[in-house]
Motif scaffolding. Sequence first.
Motif, PDB file in Angstrom:
ATOM      1  N   PHE A 201      10.860  39.728  -1.992  1.00  0.00           N
ATOM      2  CA  PHE A 201      12.153  40.040  -1.401  1.00  0.00           C
ATOM      3  C   PHE A 201      12.582  38.724  -0.769  1.00  0.00           C
ATOM      4  CE2 PHE A 201      15.169  41.604   1.715  1.00  0.00           C
ATOM      5  CZ  PHE A 201      15.805  42.655   1.057  1.00  0.00           C
ATOM      6  N   TYR A 202      13.440  37.996  -1.469  1.00  0.00           N
ATOM      7  CA  TYR A 202      13.768  36.612  -1.121  1.00  0.00           C
ATOM      8  C   TYR A 202      15.068  36.592  -0.316  1.00  0.00           C
ATOM      9  CZ  TYR A 202      14.460  31.582  -1.719  1.00  0.00           C
ATOM     10  OH  TYR A 202      14.630  30.237  -1.502  1.00  0.00           O
ATOM     11  N   ALA A 203      14.957  36.274   0.954  1.00  0.00           N
ATOM     12  CA  ALA A 203      16.101  36.382   1.852  1.00  0.00           C
ATOM     13  C   ALA A 203      16.686  35.018   2.188  1.00  0.00           C
ATOM     14  CB  ALA A 203      15.693  37.094   3.147  1.00  0.00           C
ATOM     15  N   LYS A 237       8.898  40.540 -10.133  1.00  0.00           N
ATOM     16  CA  LYS A 237      10.272  40.977  -9.997  1.00  0.00           C
ATOM     17  C   LYS A 237      10.752  40.572  -8.608  1.00  0.00           C
ATOM     18  CE  LYS A 237      10.568  43.001 -14.002  1.00  0.00           C
ATOM     19  NZ  LYS A 237      11.363  42.364 -15.079  1.00  0.00           N
ATOM     20  N   ASN A 238      11.884  39.878  -8.564  1.00  0.00           N
ATOM     21  CA  ASN A 238      12.354  39.292  -7.317  1.00  0.00           C
ATOM     22  C   ASN A 238      13.741  39.799  -6.951  1.00  0.00           C
ATOM     23  OD1 ASN A 238      10.024  37.508  -7.065  1.00  0.00           O
ATOM     24  ND2 ASN A 238      10.866  36.478  -8.857  1.00  0.00           N
ATOM     25  N   VAL A 239      13.847  40.304  -5.732  1.00  0.00           N
ATOM     26  CA  VAL A 239      15.120  40.795  -5.197  1.00  0.00           C
ATOM     27  C   VAL A 239      15.615  39.791  -4.168  1.00  0.00           C
ATOM     28  CG1 VAL A 239      16.264  42.635  -3.908  1.00  0.00           C
ATOM     29  CG2 VAL A 239      14.475  43.204  -5.573  1.00  0.00           C
ATOM     30  N   LEU A 240      16.817  39.269  -4.364  1.00  0.00           N
ATOM     31  CA  LEU A 240      17.404  38.348  -3.392  1.00  0.00           C
ATOM     32  C   LEU A 240      18.277  39.127  -2.424  1.00  0.00           C
ATOM     33  CD1 LEU A 240      18.768  34.811  -3.812  1.00  0.00           C
ATOM     34  CD2 LEU A 240      20.262  36.509  -2.768  1.00  0.00           C
ATOM     35  N   ALA A 245      28.021  39.566   6.976  1.00  0.00           N
ATOM     36  CA  ALA A 245      29.391  39.474   6.482  1.00  0.00           C
ATOM     37  C   ALA A 245      29.571  38.233   5.612  1.00  0.00           C
ATOM     38  CB  ALA A 245      30.357  39.425   7.662  1.00  0.00           C
ATOM     39  N   HIS A 246      30.561  38.289   4.724  1.00  0.00           N
ATOM     40  CA  HIS A 246      30.890  37.153   3.841  1.00  0.00           C
ATOM     41  C   HIS A 246      29.634  36.599   3.170  1.00  0.00           C
ATOM     42  CE1 HIS A 246      34.984  37.163   5.413  1.00  0.00           C
ATOM     43  NE2 HIS A 246      34.465  37.305   6.613  1.00  0.00           N
ATOM     44  N   ALA A 247      28.832  37.512   2.605  1.00  0.00           N
ATOM     45  CA  ALA A 247      27.519  37.150   2.060  1.00  0.00           C
ATOM     46  C   ALA A 247      27.585  36.629   0.633  1.00  0.00           C
ATOM     47  CB  ALA A 247      26.588  38.362   2.114  1.00  0.00           C
ATOM     48  N   GLN A 248      28.714  36.786  -0.037  1.00  0.00           N
ATOM     49  CA  GLN A 248      28.979  36.196  -1.348  1.00  0.00           C
ATOM     50  C   GLN A 248      27.863  36.446  -2.373  1.00  0.00           C
ATOM     51  OE1 GLN A 248      31.414  32.427  -1.070  1.00  0.00           O
ATOM     52  NE2 GLN A 248      30.338  32.226   0.876  1.00  0.00           N
ATOM     53  N   PRO A 249      27.557  37.693  -2.671  1.00  0.00           N
ATOM     54  CA  PRO A 249      26.475  37.959  -3.635  1.00  0.00           C
ATOM     55  C   PRO A 249      26.737  37.384  -5.023  1.00  0.00           C
ATOM     56  CG  PRO A 249      27.734  39.958  -3.174  1.00  0.00           C
ATOM     57  CD  PRO A 249      28.158  38.937  -2.160  1.00  0.00           C
ATOM     58  N   GLU A 250      28.027  37.240  -5.384  1.00  0.00           N
ATOM     59  CA  GLU A 250      28.340  36.690  -6.707  1.00  0.00           C
ATOM     60  C   GLU A 250      27.896  35.236  -6.834  1.00  0.00           C
ATOM     61  OE1 GLU A 250      31.544  35.871  -3.816  1.00  0.00           O
ATOM     62  OE2 GLU A 250      30.538  37.736  -4.436  1.00  0.00           O
ATOM     63  N   ARG A 251      27.659  34.567  -5.722  1.00  0.00           N
ATOM     64  CA  ARG A 251      27.194  33.184  -5.739  1.00  0.00           C
ATOM     65  C   ARG A 251      25.830  33.065  -6.413  1.00  0.00           C
ATOM     66  NH1 ARG A 251      27.307  29.825  -0.179  1.00  0.00           N
ATOM     67  NH2 ARG A 251      29.523  29.803  -0.708  1.00  0.00           N
ATOM     68  N   PHE A 252      25.082  34.152  -6.479  1.00  0.00           N
ATOM     69  CA  PHE A 252      23.701  34.101  -6.955  1.00  0.00           C
ATOM     70  C   PHE A 252      23.543  34.631  -8.382  1.00  0.00           C
ATOM     71  CE2 PHE A 252      23.932  34.541  -2.368  1.00  0.00           C
ATOM     72  CZ  PHE A 252      23.238  33.405  -1.961  1.00  0.00           C
ATOM     73  N   TYR A 255      21.089  32.655 -10.342  1.00  0.00           N
ATOM     74  CA  TYR A 255      19.736  32.497  -9.788  1.00  0.00           C
ATOM     75  C   TYR A 255      18.725  33.247 -10.662  1.00  0.00           C
ATOM     76  CZ  TYR A 255      20.456  30.227  -5.223  1.00  0.00           C
ATOM     77  OH  TYR A 255      20.707  29.327  -4.211  1.00  0.00           O
ATOM     78  N   ARG A 256      17.495  32.799 -10.574  1.00  0.00           N
ATOM     79  CA  ARG A 256      16.403  33.451 -11.316  1.00  0.00           C
ATOM     80  C   ARG A 256      15.896  34.635 -10.489  1.00  0.00           C
ATOM     81  NH1 ARG A 256      11.649  30.162 -14.490  1.00  0.00           N
ATOM     82  NH2 ARG A 256      10.776  31.938 -15.610  1.00  0.00           N
ATOM     83  N   ILE A 257      16.685  35.695 -10.491  1.00  0.00           N
ATOM     84  CA  ILE A 257      16.360  36.891  -9.718  1.00  0.00           C
ATOM     85  C   ILE A 257      16.574  38.117 -10.600  1.00  0.00           C
ATOM     86  CG2 ILE A 257      16.837  35.919  -7.444  1.00  0.00           C
ATOM     87  CD1 ILE A 257      19.623  37.253  -7.600  1.00  0.00           C
ATOM     88  N   ASP A 258      15.965  39.218 -10.173  1.00  0.00           N
ATOM     89  CA  ASP A 258      16.058  40.465 -10.918  1.00  0.00           C
ATOM     90  C   ASP A 258      16.899  41.507 -10.192  1.00  0.00           C
ATOM     91  OD1 ASP A 258      13.941  39.720 -13.008  1.00  0.00           O
ATOM     92  OD2 ASP A 258      12.899  39.409 -11.102  1.00  0.00           O
ATOM     93  N   GLY A 259      16.985  41.393  -8.866  1.00  0.00           N
ATOM     94  CA  GLY A 259      17.774  42.314  -8.068  1.00  0.00           C
ATOM     95  C   GLY A 259      18.573  41.559  -7.030  1.00  0.00           C
ATOM     96  N   ILE A 260      19.673  42.157  -6.575  1.00  0.00           N
ATOM     97  CA  ILE A 260      20.518  41.537  -5.549  1.00  0.00           C
ATOM     98  C   ILE A 260      20.843  42.574  -4.482  1.00  0.00           C
ATOM     99  CG2 ILE A 260      22.574  41.946  -6.977  1.00  0.00           C
ATOM    100  CD1 ILE A 260      22.185  38.939  -4.639  1.00  0.00           C
ATOM    101  N   SER A 261      20.570  42.229  -3.231  1.00  0.00           N
ATOM    102  CA  SER A 261      20.775  43.112  -2.086  1.00  0.00           C
ATOM    103  C   SER A 261      21.754  42.451  -1.134  1.00  0.00           C
ATOM    104  CB  SER A 261      19.424  43.350  -1.383  1.00  0.00           C
ATOM    105  OG  SER A 261      19.597  43.857  -0.081  1.00  0.00           O
TER     106      SER A 261
END
Length: 344
Positions: A201-203, A237-240, A245-252, A255-261
């Motif tokens: 769980f990559y924060a 399996k890696n969840v970023l 606020a203004h966390a911009q998930p589309e920026r990732f 990235y070499r990730i499998d999930g986005i939180s």
Amino acid sequence: MSEWSKQDRFNAILSGERADRPIVSGWRHFIDKEQNADDLAETTIAFTKKYDWDWVKINPRATYLAEAWGNQYDFHDYQTVFPRQETTAVPAGANLWDLDVKKAADSTPLLEQLEAVRMIRQGLPDTPLIQTVFSPLTVLLFIVGRSAYVTKTVFGIENPVTLESLFTEHRAAAHHALHVISLTLADYVKELQHAGSDGLFYAVTGTAHPGLFSEAMFNEFSRPYDSIVLEAASYGKNVLHTCGAHAQPERFNDYRIDGISWDTKAEGNPDLDAALTATKVGGVDHALFAVNDIAEIKQQAGEALSLMKDQPFILAPNCAIPLNVTDEALEQFKKSVFEKETRV
């Protein structure tokens, strides 16, 4: 597949495939049970079994990675989930050059977490589990006593080194420090695999907020070092998680990730219909668990599951569940995935 295991669902959904149903999990801190491996493991195992979560995000104390470079904290004095910081390894920008690479095998804080992962794996042999690892940029901010969030300060450090000193006046030293941290985390992440972790769980915490770092600054001081750590974690399996606020998930998306939180309810953030490439993780405002608004938790969970019914999806709180959550709120949250169960 006639009968799905927890591992089957976890792997399929985070591979972008649908399973027999969405999966669900919640996570929270237990601040009186996070100062040693035995307590953390025992509490994590008990919490997971109590609610029969489909997978586990291990929730170690927030400061454990910064401790690897010698930061000291008062674990008898917390502000929310952060213990009071007493010392920093980098009191001034010039001290960034002093940071050196740590091997997990020689680091007491990292060995402690590896032992906790081993014990959790033994106690939960069939449940997917991923360890929480902060980005090198976040770890650096914690080391120097600066918050990784735009609106918060670090508990215990009144006058930390400024961002300008770190990233403008001492730019080369900042890159040295981030490289050191990324190599340390990469070594630790490889050891996590041997300990039994199924990924990360990559924060990146709140570092994507434009009020903290511009896109150019983020691209310079986060992205290259994120790549080093995530490359080391490519076995799982890696969840970023991009926080606040203004966390911009589309920026990732690249990235070499499998999930986005991310927080689908926070200011400036997209909802679950965002155009993202990784499997979406979230859907329920974690703040609802602070007031234990069970009706709204049920409502948001149902809406999220309905919206995502034709896609691989992980129902989860949008961030860590507050400390004052009730059993009833968590039980209702867990039941939501079955009430809106989607069969293939």
